[in-house]
Design a protein around this motif. Structure first.
Motif, PDB file in Angstrom:
ATOM      1  N   GLN A  72       0.850  -1.181   0.000  1.00  0.00           N
ATOM      2  CA  GLN A  72       0.000   0.000   0.000  1.00  0.00           C
ATOM      3  C   GLN A  72       0.885   1.231   0.000  1.00  0.00           C
ATOM      4  N   HIS A 129       2.747   6.985   2.911  1.00  0.00           N
ATOM      5  CA  HIS A 129       1.529   6.214   3.166  1.00  0.00           C
ATOM      6  C   HIS A 129       0.379   6.650   2.257  1.00  0.00           C
ATOM      7  N   SER A 130       0.471   7.855   1.667  1.00  0.00           N
ATOM      8  CA  SER A 130      -0.601   8.328   0.794  1.00  0.00           C
ATOM      9  C   SER A 130      -0.036   9.264  -0.269  1.00  0.00           C
TER      10      SER A 130
END
Length: 78
Positions: A17, A31-32
């Protein structure tokens, strides 16, 4: 499953992810896309403009060509 840690906010996230950017031996983990965007903004602010300009111009031109090709492919053919 191993865990990764975002270099911007420190959030831990599962492998597979998030956003991973690799350049040579450097691997950047986010993380994003928001944290990746924040990092890239800071990077651009710190880069000397005269060093960054040739790369930014080249990339912008390449992306413009891709967009033009996509628009041409979508155009109705009579």
């Amino acid at each position: 499953m191993s865990k990764n840690k975002c270099i911007v906010c420190g959030r831990v996230f599962p492998e597979g992810q998030g956003v991973v950017l690799r350049s040579g031996e450097i691997t950047l983990l986010f993380h994003s896309n928001r944290c990746a965007s924040k990092f890239l903004k800071i990077l651009l602010e710190k880069l000397p403009p005269d060093e960054a300009k040739p790369y930014l111009t080249k990339i912008a031109d390449e992306l413009d060509e891709v967009l033009k090709a996509k628009a041409k492919a979508r155009a109705k053919k009579i």
